[in-house]
Design a protein around this motif. Structure first.
Motif, mmCIF file in Angstrom:
data_model
loop_
_atom_site.group_PDB
_atom_site.id
_atom_site.type_symbol
_atom_site.label_atom_id
_atom_site.label_comp_id
_atom_site.label_asym_id
_atom_site.label_seq_id
_atom_site.Cartn_x
_atom_site.Cartn_y
_atom_site.Cartn_z
ATOM 1 N N CYS A 195 0.939 -1.286 -0.288
ATOM 2 C CA CYS A 195 0.000 0.082 0.047
ATOM 3 C C CYS A 195 1.002 1.116 -0.155
ATOM 4 O O CYS A 195 1.850 1.398 1.145
ATOM 5 N N ASP A 196 0.939 2.100 -1.023
ATOM 6 C CA ASP A 196 1.357 3.454 -1.066
ATOM 7 C C ASP A 196 0.749 4.403 -0.083
ATOM 8 O O ASP A 196 -0.431 4.889 -0.651
ATOM 9 N N LEU A 197 1.307 4.617 0.938
ATOM 10 C CA LEU A 197 0.546 5.562 2.062
ATOM 11 C C LEU A 197 0.240 6.924 1.388
ATOM 12 O O LEU A 197 -0.614 7.770 1.926
ATOM 13 N N GLU B 170 -10.409 -7.211 -1.725
ATOM 14 C CA GLU B 170 -10.445 -8.732 -1.997
ATOM 15 C C GLU B 170 -8.987 -9.226 -2.184
ATOM 16 O O GLU B 170 -8.903 -10.355 -1.379
ATOM 17 N N PRO B 171 -8.009 -8.571 -2.385
ATOM 18 C CA PRO B 171 -6.547 -8.978 -2.367
ATOM 19 C C PRO B 171 -6.203 -9.409 -1.027
ATOM 20 O O PRO B 171 -5.229 -10.306 -0.896
ATOM 21 N N ALA B 172 -6.765 -8.815 0.043
ATOM 22 C CA ALA B 172 -6.282 -9.088 1.530
ATOM 23 C C ALA B 172 -6.580 -10.398 1.819
ATOM 24 O O ALA B 172 -5.970 -11.296 2.736
ATOM 25 N N GLU B 173 -7.449 -10.973 0.998
ATOM 26 C CA GLU B 173 -7.850 -12.455 1.416
ATOM 27 C C GLU B 173 -6.746 -13.265 0.685
ATOM 28 O O GLU B 173 -6.613 -14.717 0.903
ATOM 29 N N ARG B 174 -6.016 -12.680 -0.078
ATOM 30 C CA ARG B 174 -4.720 -13.756 -0.667
ATOM 31 C C ARG B 174 -3.556 -13.428 -0.052
ATOM 32 O O ARG B 174 -2.577 -14.428 -0.217
ATOM 33 N N PHE B 175 -3.339 -12.481 0.564
ATOM 34 C CA PHE B 175 -1.952 -11.929 1.110
ATOM 35 C C PHE B 175 -2.161 -11.655 2.566
ATOM 36 O O PHE B 175 -3.330 -11.310 3.015
ATOM 37 N N ASP B 176 -1.315 -12.385 3.555
ATOM 38 C CA ASP B 176 -1.507 -12.083 4.742
ATOM 39 C C ASP B 176 -0.846 -10.819 5.478
ATOM 40 O O ASP B 176 -1.045 -10.703 6.732
ATOM 41 N N ALA B 177 -0.269 -9.990 4.467
ATOM 42 C CA ALA B 177 0.497 -8.873 5.041
ATOM 43 C C ALA B 177 0.364 -7.856 3.841
ATOM 44 O O ALA B 177 0.374 -8.187 2.526
ATOM 45 N N LEU B 178 0.402 -6.531 4.043
ATOM 46 C CA LEU B 178 0.440 -5.292 3.153
ATOM 47 C C LEU B 178 1.928 -4.713 3.654
ATOM 48 O O LEU B 178 1.847 -4.163 4.764
ATOM 49 N N HIS B 179 2.794 -4.223 2.692
ATOM 50 C CA HIS B 179 3.921 -3.646 2.905
ATOM 51 C C HIS B 179 3.618 -2.156 2.686
ATOM 52 O O HIS B 179 3.079 -1.864 1.703
ATOM 53 N N LEU B 180 3.588 -1.162 3.825
ATOM 54 C CA LEU B 180 3.565 0.100 3.667
ATOM 55 C C LEU B 180 4.592 0.631 3.054
ATOM 56 O O LEU B 180 5.761 0.732 3.586
ATOM 57 N N GLY C 143 7.651 6.784 -0.155
ATOM 58 C CA GLY C 143 8.616 6.975 -0.983
ATOM 59 C C GLY C 143 9.310 5.825 -1.701
ATOM 60 O O GLY C 143 8.332 5.247 -2.289
ATOM 61 N N ASP C 144 10.454 5.440 -1.291
ATOM 62 C CA ASP C 144 11.000 4.290 -1.997
ATOM 63 C C ASP C 144 11.470 3.368 -0.836
ATOM 64 O O ASP C 144 12.414 2.611 -0.840
ATOM 65 N N ARG C 145 10.668 3.389 0.269
ATOM 66 C CA ARG C 145 11.142 2.418 1.312
ATOM 67 C C ARG C 145 10.000 2.008 2.103
ATOM 68 O O ARG C 145 8.788 2.677 1.792
ATOM 69 N N VAL C 146 10.013 0.591 2.460
ATOM 70 C CA VAL C 146 8.923 -0.001 3.251
ATOM 71 C C VAL C 146 9.158 0.500 4.442
ATOM 72 O O VAL C 146 10.184 0.074 5.247
#
Length: 404
Positions: free
Chosen positions: A29-31, A373-383, A386-389
């Protein structure tokens, strides 16, 4: 999509740098985009509160981030079990947007003062009230109730219907009669009304290459908004005659926020997809958002010239089956599905000149057709900032919650 915000080549480079240390498949997710979309929803709401739709996020960290924005207030949940879980996690204003047959959940709700104060359930039929009564199992807490209005547009004497088949309550008299049923039953309190005009909020009115259809959609939506505004006002008057102390009248959705708030009868709007901007929300004349949620799949094969194969990809969205329900290869630009294979269960071939610049292990970034719905496929969202998680947030799935 607003070209002022979207720079695909630069975004791809940012996302690749941010996730260089992570193996795909993964979701981000691009904050900055999320926050810009939130601000735009608040602007379009014109001072009325925006209730965030949890099904469009399915991630507590993003729900909380949305609620931290001034102008957002309350959550619209999609199952009773989810509503109770969110309330136990500390959210104090949870509206369940759909009727439930979860008897164990109702028993828990009726037995717990904190949950009963935080959760409002949806009703559109006296039989649902009876189910709740039978499920109470001795619980004495008052159940907060919201009634749902059918917002569909009915033409030709009702022979033609435009809109989702949701509530059976269409006229002011029908809604008022159910309001009286709630008032007559001990243990229930009517606190709100809801009407989701999906045929306005969820249908794009500026689809590229389809000018006649887009014009027809705009005409339909103009007629539907006018009809609904008059009918909803009459419904609210009829219900307030039964229960003057309504706490809220909820309406709208991402695609209709600015129109719905113009109705005096509406006190708040709901939105969720507009925070993440899935591809089904690209083509609206009334607003343009920034894609905030993407998932990446790794290149694992190069079968030939102009073809790569990525791992996974068969993540269609709910709704009527069709090409518009598939995720789209987004970055790098210039990739498309093989018409004979589409998005695969385990692997997906992608065609196009951009394929020849991809190496084994490179990431291809996709946008999903619908939000949440993609949250049902992935167990985490990397936030991503800029160019960093900068953080990794569990989705509902990552927290062990599978509500539907």
């Amino acid at each position: 999509m607003s070209s002022a915000f979207v720079h695909p080549a630069a975004d791809r480079a940012r996302y690749d740098r941010a996730t260089a240390h992570l193996d795909a498949p993964l979701a981000v997710c691009d904050l900055a985009a999320f926050d810009a979309n939130a601000a735009d929803l608040v602007r379009r709401a014109g001072g009325k509160p925006v209730r965030v739709a949890s099904k469009s996020l399915r991630c507590r960290a993003l729900l909380e981030r949305a609620l931290d924005h001034p102008g957002f207030a309350g959550v619209m949940a999609f199952t009773l079990a989810e509503s109770l879980w969110l309330a136990r996690c500390g959210l104090r204003d949870v509206l369940l947007a759909y009727p439930s047959a979860d008897r164990a959940g109702y028993a828990e709700l009726a037995a717990d003062p904190g949950l009963a104060a935080a959760v409002t359930v949806m009703v559109d039929d006296p039989a649902q009230l009876s189910l709740i009564d039978r499920a109470r199992a001795g619980g004495t807490q008052e159940i907060r109730v919201c009634l749902e209005l059918d917002t569909s547009l009915r033409l030709l004497g009702g022979r033609l219907r435009v809109g989702a088949r949701r509530s059976p309550l269409h006229s002011p008299a029908e809604v008022a009669e159910l309001a009286r049923s709630v008032a007559r039953r001990p243990g229930f309190r009517l606190v709100g009304l809801m009407g989701y005009e999906g045929h306005v909020a969820g249908v794009g009115d500026a689809v590229p290459g389809r000018p006649l259809r887009s014009r027809a959609v705009r005409l339909m939506q103009h007629v539907a908004r006018r009809e609904l505004a008059e009918r909803r006002a009459a419904v609210v008057r009829a219900v307030r005659a039964v229960q003057p102390e309504l706490e809220f009248v909820n309406g709208g959705g991402t695609g209709s926020v600015q129109h719905t708030v113009a109705e005096d009868a509406v006190t708040e709007v709901a939105a969720g997809s507009g925070l993440l901007m899935p591809r089904l929300f690209d083509h609206y004349t009334g607003f343009a958002g920034r894609p905030a949620a993407l998932f990446a799949l790794p290149v694992v094969r190069r079968p030939g010239l102009g073809v790569v194969t990525v791992l996974g990809g068969g993540y269609p969205a709910s709704g009527a089956p069709g090409a518009d329900r598939l995720p789209v290869p987004y970055l790098p630009q210039g990739l498309r599905y093989d018409a004979a294979e589409g998005a695969g269960e385990v692997q997906t071939p992608l065609l196009g000149p951009a394929a020849d610049d991809l190496l084994i292990g490179d990431k291809v970034w996709f946008r999903h057709a619908k939000s949440g719905e993609p949250a049902e496929r992935f167990d985490a969202l990397h936030l991503v900032e800029g160019d960093r998680v900068t953080a990794t947030a569990p989705t509902y799935r990552g927290e062990g919650q599978t509500f539907l």
